[in-house]
Every structure is written in C-alpha cells, then in structure tokens.
Motif scaffolding. Sequence first.
Motif, PDB file in Angstrom:
ATOM      1  N   UNK A  42       1.403  -1.657  -0.074  1.00 51.85           N
ATOM      2  CA  UNK A  42       0.015  -0.049   0.171  1.00 51.85           C
ATOM      3  C   UNK A  42       1.131   1.184  -0.221  1.00 51.85           C
ATOM      4  N   UNK A  43       1.638   1.394   0.238  1.00 49.29           N
ATOM      5  CA  UNK A  43       2.598   2.656   0.249  1.00 49.29           C
ATOM      6  C   UNK A  43       3.555   3.126  -0.344  1.00 49.29           C
ATOM      7  N   UNK A  44       4.164   1.201  -0.876  1.00 43.83           N
ATOM      8  CA  UNK A  44       4.982   1.652  -2.917  1.00 43.83           C
ATOM      9  C   UNK A  44       3.264   1.942  -3.923  1.00 43.83           C
ATOM     10  N   UNK A  45       2.434   2.089  -3.177  1.00 46.41           N
ATOM     11  CA  UNK A  45       1.113   2.145  -4.396  1.00 46.41           C
ATOM     12  C   UNK A  45       1.378   3.973  -4.118  1.00 46.41           C
ATOM     13  N   UNK A  46       1.295   4.108  -3.008  1.00 46.48           N
ATOM     14  CA  UNK A  46       1.009   5.617  -3.151  1.00 46.48           C
ATOM     15  C   UNK A  46       1.817   6.290  -3.131  1.00 46.48           C
ATOM     16  N   UNK A  47       3.193   5.975  -3.166  1.00 47.70           N
ATOM     17  CA  UNK A  47       4.747   6.373  -3.562  1.00 47.70           C
ATOM     18  C   UNK A  47       4.307   6.914  -5.109  1.00 47.70           C
ATOM     19  N   UNK A  48       3.954   5.327  -5.759  1.00 50.74           N
ATOM     20  CA  UNK A  48       3.741   5.654  -7.040  1.00 50.74           C
ATOM     21  C   UNK A  48       2.214   6.361  -7.766  1.00 50.74           C
ATOM     22  N   UNK A  49       1.646   6.758  -6.939  1.00 45.44           N
ATOM     23  CA  UNK A  49       1.157   7.375  -7.302  1.00 45.44           C
ATOM     24  C   UNK A  49       1.327   8.868  -7.403  1.00 45.44           C
ATOM     25  N   UNK A  50       2.476   9.181  -5.874  1.00 51.52           N
ATOM     26  CA  UNK A  50       2.388  10.158  -5.812  1.00 51.52           C
ATOM     27  C   UNK A  50       3.063  10.548  -6.312  1.00 51.52           C
ATOM     28  N   UNK A  51       4.194  10.394  -6.931  1.00 52.00           N
ATOM     29  CA  UNK A  51       6.125  10.796  -7.481  1.00 52.00           C
ATOM     30  C   UNK A  51       5.432  10.427  -9.429  1.00 52.00           C
ATOM     31  N   UNK A  52       4.374   9.188  -9.263  1.00 47.13           N
ATOM     32  CA  UNK A  52       4.899   9.492 -10.572  1.00 47.13           C
ATOM     33  C   UNK A  52       3.492   9.538 -11.818  1.00 47.13           C
ATOM     34  N   UNK A  53       1.956   9.871 -10.932  1.00 43.80           N
ATOM     35  CA  UNK A  53       0.863  10.464 -11.437  1.00 43.80           C
ATOM     36  C   UNK A  53       0.533  11.266 -10.814  1.00 43.80           C
ATOM     37  N   UNK A  54       0.541  11.804  -9.522  1.00 44.21           N
ATOM     38  CA  UNK A  54       0.691  13.555  -8.833  1.00 44.21           C
ATOM     39  C   UNK A  54       1.873  14.404  -9.128  1.00 44.21           C
ATOM     40  N   UNK A  55       2.848  13.467  -9.611  1.00 46.97           N
ATOM     41  CA  UNK A  55       3.920  14.347 -10.035  1.00 46.97           C
ATOM     42  C   UNK A  55       4.445  15.236  -8.585  1.00 46.97           C
ATOM     43  N   UNK A  56       4.293  14.798  -7.425  1.00 46.59           N
ATOM     44  CA  UNK A  56       4.805  15.567  -6.007  1.00 46.59           C
ATOM     45  C   UNK A  56       6.298  14.701  -6.173  1.00 46.59           C
ATOM     46  N   UNK A  57       6.636  16.144  -4.747  1.00 47.35           N
ATOM     47  CA  UNK A  57       8.428  15.813  -5.675  1.00 47.35           C
ATOM     48  C   UNK A  57       9.199  15.106  -4.508  1.00 47.35           C
ATOM     49  N   UNK A  58      10.078  14.957  -5.193  1.00 46.89           N
ATOM     50  CA  UNK A  58      11.084  13.477  -4.580  1.00 46.89           C
ATOM     51  C   UNK A  58      11.202  13.551  -2.692  1.00 46.89           C
ATOM     52  N   UNK A  59      11.611  14.854  -2.453  1.00 43.69           N
ATOM     53  CA  UNK A  59      11.391  15.063  -1.212  1.00 43.69           C
ATOM     54  C   UNK A  59      10.704  14.843  -0.137  1.00 43.69           C
ATOM     55  N   UNK A  60       8.911  14.842  -1.619  1.00 43.07           N
ATOM     56  CA  UNK A  60       8.179  14.825  -0.470  1.00 43.07           C
ATOM     57  C   UNK A  60       7.640  13.692   0.261  1.00 43.07           C
ATOM     58  N   UNK A  61       8.939  13.358  -0.271  1.00 49.08           N
ATOM     59  CA  UNK A  61       8.158  11.115  -0.518  1.00 49.08           C
ATOM     60  C   UNK A  61       8.833  10.018   0.385  1.00 49.08           C
ATOM     61  N   UNK A  62      10.386  11.487   1.056  1.00 48.58           N
ATOM     62  CA  UNK A  62      10.714  10.884   1.880  1.00 48.58           C
ATOM     63  C   UNK A  62      10.851   9.812   3.195  1.00 48.58           C
ATOM     64  N   UNK A  63       9.366  10.780   3.828  1.00 48.80           N
ATOM     65  CA  UNK A  63       8.961   9.698   5.061  1.00 48.80           C
ATOM     66  C   UNK A  63       8.306   8.367   4.225  1.00 48.80           C
ATOM     67  N   UNK A  64       7.669   8.123   3.025  1.00 46.88           N
ATOM     68  CA  UNK A  64       6.608   7.019   2.768  1.00 46.88           C
ATOM     69  C   UNK A  64       8.500   5.964   2.388  1.00 46.88           C
ATOM     70  N   UNK A  65       9.609   6.354   2.129  1.00 49.09           N
ATOM     71  CA  UNK A  65      10.366   5.438   1.584  1.00 49.09           C
ATOM     72  C   UNK A  65      10.929   5.169   3.376  1.00 49.09           C
ATOM     73  N   UNK A  66      10.948   5.790   3.739  1.00 52.00           N
ATOM     74  CA  UNK A  66      12.008   5.497   5.031  1.00 52.00           C
ATOM     75  C   UNK A  66      10.678   4.472   5.855  1.00 52.00           C
ATOM     76  N   UNK A  67       9.655   4.823   5.412  1.00 53.18           N
ATOM     77  CA  UNK A  67       8.193   3.404   6.271  1.00 53.18           C
ATOM     78  C   UNK A  67       8.701   2.179   5.400  1.00 53.18           C
TER      79      UNK A  67
END
Length: 173
Positions: free
Chosen positions: A107-132
């Motif tokens: 679920x976290x990986x799917x959220x990460x993919x959505x955030x970065x690849x679809x919603x075009x959020x910044x990589x830095x904003x994904x740090x918390x998800x990547x750490x989790x």
Amino acid sequence: MSKKTILIGLGLSVATLLMAKPNLPMGDLKAKLSQVAGEPGMFVRGKENFPKDYFLVPKNLPFLVGLTLFHPESSTLGLSKEQIDKIVAIKNKTVPMVVKTAKDIKMLELKLAQNIAIDNQSPEAQDEIVDAISKLRTELTKAHLRCIRAVRDILTKEQYEKLLKYATRKGGK
C-alpha cells in the motif's frame, strides 16, 4: 556385482522420488494470498509473488516453512508428527504477520507510485514514505531470519542437508 548394486540403488532412488509427496497439502493458500494481495500496481512488470516480493531480501534466502511442509519432496525428510506440529505452529504465528506487513508495504509503494509518477509530487516529499517502506521491509526480513533459525532448529542435521539438496539449484542438479 557392483553394477547390480548401482542399478538397484538408482532404481530405489527414482522410486522414492516418484512416491515423494508434500508433508501437508498446499490447499488454497495461493488463492487466499492472491485475494489479500489485491491487484498488482500499474508499474509491476511480470508476476507479483505476494508476500515474498516484499521482503528486503526476497530471492536469496530460503522459505523453510514452505519447503518443509509443502515442497513436493518434503515427505522424504522423514519429519516426525512432533516436528511437523512445531513447524505448523511457526507457520501459524509467522504467516499472518508476514501477510499484514507485506500488504502494508504494498500500500505504501502504491501510494509512493501515485504521488511521484502520477500526481507529480516532489521526491523530497516522499522521504517519509520511503523511510516507512524501508523500516517495514527490514522488520519483515528480520522476522524471516528468525523463522529460518526456528525451523532449522527443529530439523536434524541430516534432514536439513536433505532439504538443501532438493531446495537449491546446486543440491538439486
């Protein structure tokens, strides 16, 4: 005389392998896991192997519970009822935790993919998800290592050596 002995030995080995069967039937475990896993993410290439794909080390460690109970040759290990019961207890304790943690990682990986690849959020904003994700994969792999040790402690040295022979490419070929 030695040719006859070799032929008889080979014949018995082949017969034993042909009669080998799993210690326990697999049942519908794969179907249940597939249902829990849900649909693979849109960027998955190939076939998802849930929950094994979600370990930190998904391919280079053995999954001893499955090998000792469900491998087609596991009956050749000669496990006692007590050994099987102990391994089943490990399975009943470990598998639910593994499935839940793998689902959380997915679920976290799917959220990460959505955030970065679809919603075009910044990589830095994904740090918390990547750490989790990192923390959960590490915890899952540590539990796997404990499981390997627990099953290995139940087996005799001879049983473990036999398991390695049918469970590895080196031993099986």
